[in-house]
Write a protein that holds these residues in place. Structure first.
Motif, PDB file in Angstrom:
ATOM      1  N   TYR A 306       0.775  -1.022  -0.022  1.00 14.67           N
ATOM      2  CA  TYR A 306      -0.054   0.080  -0.240  1.00 14.67           C
ATOM      3  C   TYR A 306       0.675   1.237  -0.271  1.00 14.67           C
ATOM      4  O   TYR A 306       0.358   1.912  -0.972  1.00 14.67           O
ATOM      5  CB  TYR A 306      -0.655  -0.331   0.961  1.00 14.67           C
ATOM      6  N   TRP A 307       1.899   1.455   1.093  1.00 15.98           N
ATOM      7  CA  TRP A 307       3.279   2.409   0.921  1.00 15.98           C
ATOM      8  C   TRP A 307       3.522   2.938  -0.243  1.00 15.98           C
ATOM      9  O   TRP A 307       4.521   3.900  -0.427  1.00 15.98           O
ATOM     10  CB  TRP A 307       3.142   2.546   2.462  1.00 15.98           C
ATOM     11  N   GLU A 308       3.606   1.340  -0.493  1.00 15.34           N
ATOM     12  CA  GLU A 308       5.139   1.982  -1.526  1.00 15.34           C
ATOM     13  C   GLU A 308       4.513   2.651  -2.762  1.00 15.34           C
ATOM     14  O   GLU A 308       5.282   2.882  -3.738  1.00 15.34           O
ATOM     15  CB  GLU A 308       5.558   0.370  -2.347  1.00 15.34           C
ATOM     16  N   ASN A 309       3.166   2.555  -3.030  1.00 14.40           N
ATOM     17  CA  ASN A 309       2.638   3.097  -3.904  1.00 14.40           C
ATOM     18  C   ASN A 309       3.013   4.125  -4.415  1.00 14.40           C
ATOM     19  O   ASN A 309       2.940   5.379  -5.221  1.00 14.40           O
ATOM     20  CB  ASN A 309       1.281   2.199  -4.211  1.00 14.40           C
ATOM     21  N   VAL A 310       2.377   4.487  -3.262  1.00 12.45           N
ATOM     22  CA  VAL A 310       3.255   6.169  -3.082  1.00 12.45           C
ATOM     23  C   VAL A 310       4.879   6.756  -3.375  1.00 12.45           C
ATOM     24  O   VAL A 310       4.386   7.752  -4.548  1.00 12.45           O
ATOM     25  CB  VAL A 310       2.732   6.470  -1.327  1.00 12.45           C
TER      26      VAL A 310
END
Ligand code: NAD
Ligand code: UGA
Length: 480
Positions: A306-310
């Protein structure tokens, strides 16, 4: 409430955080001696420079604060040992970059400098010392620091007054460019700790200028994790609005109007909704990558993804701007001059760490462009060190790297006009005030036509650019 009264502070690390933070503490607490130490001799020399325009960091208002406190109760030196020996409280404010090799490379924080500080405190301290984590750290780092300190405590128990330690977490939320304002008037101060007396000793220092209700007390782990989470949330907003900017460009919407329309909803709020070339700075990417590393470590791969996509979206935004410049200039940059306006990662700082300008410049050089780079606060040697690393991170979340084959060349321009002279395009990458009201009718004749203005910060006067006969692309503007 019982609390220790602090008279002498040591801060290890005289960087973007240690320097300004300690300058403000010294300014607001004239009865506390504040010693800022660093291994970097030239940085310390610059902090001691009598010419305040030569301080190692450019921050509006910093010179005045330093002028008031330096020599009175604010001291900069390389004498780490003596500063620790005399301190009741030691702040660790050293760099915590992403590890470049070994276990966790490309994601985990490299804690070697923090560990070195803990060992130095363990070795040189002589009495009860409160150790404050000011650096941004992975959650549970205090455990590592405590374990190093407690070994020193055991070795020392032969003395009548053995040395003792308490560890606190006190993350810093200042943003560069507004550091002094943020430090003097913080939204909140966060202190994590187990020992009430230590927590209150630190709270008392901030209490000299921050209202008590704005000083939050939590446990150690909440405090450490809150810092990573705050940066992840802020970065997420930028990636969210940048994703919408691309959609605006193909649908006829305008990202500034969309940002205003959604930002007036008090639940969403208006801040951090400015679309641009992607977030830069030393912390957002490193802190999110660190968060994702921790998530995987604790068996939460979905949360990590989820955070990697930021971060992925942020890389993509830079990539798409570089591609768009090539495409608008007829598919080739060979033999073309491009003026890069701005190189710092944001306005009002000379910091270029992770600046979107680096990745974009490398891409344009790869296409054979001649870049004339102008930034009011970034010196040529600094640009050189950023561009001389010929590797480019692609999709940083996965830490793939490839080597750039630079066909182009670059130079740093003395002023805006020499940067624009004969240029086929100008690309605005930093939102410096002086780029907002340029005289485009004066600029157009000195550029090679047909010329383009690429406004990646949406700050320039679009009407004036058009009136001067120049082509314009503005981030998130689908009106053309
Ligand atoms: P920086 O690189 O500007 O400064 C760190 C300094 O620590 C360097 O000058 C280095 O020489 C010194 N140092 C390292 N090891 C040392 C040792 N053993 N003894 C003495 N000096 C030593 O870093 P920074 O931007 O000030 O960031 C410091 C920490 O604060 C990081 O964890 C960062 O994530 C966090 N942070 C940064 C910002 C920011 O705006 N830059 C904001 C909030 C938090
Ligand atoms: C950020 C946080 O704002 C601070 O709270 C935090 O302490 C700090 O990181 C840190 O831990 O280092 P900073 O990176 O100095 O501060 O500056 P920001 O104002 O957050 O800007 C970061 C990047 O986002 C810049 O490249 C800026 O241009 C970009 N940005 C910011 C946007 O593109 N749009 C926005 O709306 C806001």
């Amino acid at each position: 409430m019982v609390s220790t009264c602090i008279q002498n502070i040591c801060c290890i690390g005289a960087g973007y955080v240690g320097g300004p933070t300690m300058a403000v503490i010294a300014d607001r607490c004239p009865n506390i001696q504040v010693n800022v130490v660093d291994l970097n001799e030239s940085r310390i020399k610059d902090w001691n420079n009598s010419d305040l325009s030569k301080l190692p960091i450019y921050e509006p208002g910093l010179d005045e604060v330093v002028e008031r406190a330096r020599g009175r109760n604010l001291h900069f030196s390389t004498n780490v040992k003596s500063a620790i020996e005399n301190a009741d409280m030691v702040f660790i404010s050293v760099n915590t970059p992403t590890k470049s090799k070994g276990v966790g490379a490309g994601k985990a924080s490299d804690l070697r400098w923090v560990e070195a500080c803990a060992r130095e405190v363990a070795k040189y301290s002589k009495k009860h010392t409160i150790v404050v984590e000011k650096s941004t750290l992975p959650v549970r780092t205090a455990e590592v620091i405590k374990s190093i300190l407690s070994s020193a405590q055991k070795e020392d128990n032969k003395h009548d007054e053995p040395k003792t330690f308490e560890v606190l977490s006190n993350p810093e939320f200042l943003a560069e460019g507004t550091a002094i304002k943020d430090l003097e008037n913080p939204d909140r101060i966060l202190i994590g700790g187990e020992n009430i007396s230590a927590v209150e000793a630190l709270a008392q220092i901030y209490g000299q200028w921050v209202p008590n209700e704005n000083i939050l007390r939590t446990n150690l782990w909440s405090s450490e994790l809150s810092k990573l989470t705050a940066n992840a949330f802020l970065a997420q907003r930028i990636s969210s609005i940048n994703s919408v900017s691309a959609l605006c460009e193909v649908t006829g919407a305008d990202v500034n109007e969309v940002a205003k329309a959604i930002g007036t909803d008090t639940r969403i709020g208006s801040k951090f909704l400015k679309s641009g070339p992607g977030f830069g700075g030393s912390c957002f990417k490193k802190d999110i990558l660190n968060l994702t590393y921790l998530c995987r470590h604790f068996g939460l791969p979905e949360v990590a993804e989820y955070w990697e996509n930021v971060v992925k979206l942020n890389d993509w935004q830079q990539e798409r701007i570089a591609r768009l410049v090539v495409q608008k200039l007829f598919g080739t940059l060979a033999g073309k001059k491009i003026s890069l306006l701005g190189f710092a990662f944001k306005a009002n700082t000379n910091d270029t760490r992770e600046s979107p300008a680096i990745m974009i410049a490398k891409r344009l050089l790869e296409e054979g462009a001649e870049l004339a780079i102008y930034d009011p606060k970034v010196e040529g040697y600094q640009i050189k060190s950023c561009l001389s690393d010929t590797t480019l991170n692609v999709n940083n979340a996965n830490s793939n790297k490839y080597t750039v084959n630079n066909d182009g060349r670059w130079g740093s321009a003395e002023d805006i006009y020499s940067s624009l002279k004969g240029a086929d395009a100008a690309l605005i990458l930093t939102e410096w005030e002086e780029f907002k009201n340029l005289n485009w009718s004066e600029i157009a004749p000195i550029m090679r036509q047909p010329a383009w203005i690429f406004d990646a910060r949406a700050i320039a006067n679009q009407e004036a650019i058009k009136a001067a006969g120049l082509n314009i692309w503005r981030v998130g503007d689908g009106s053309e």
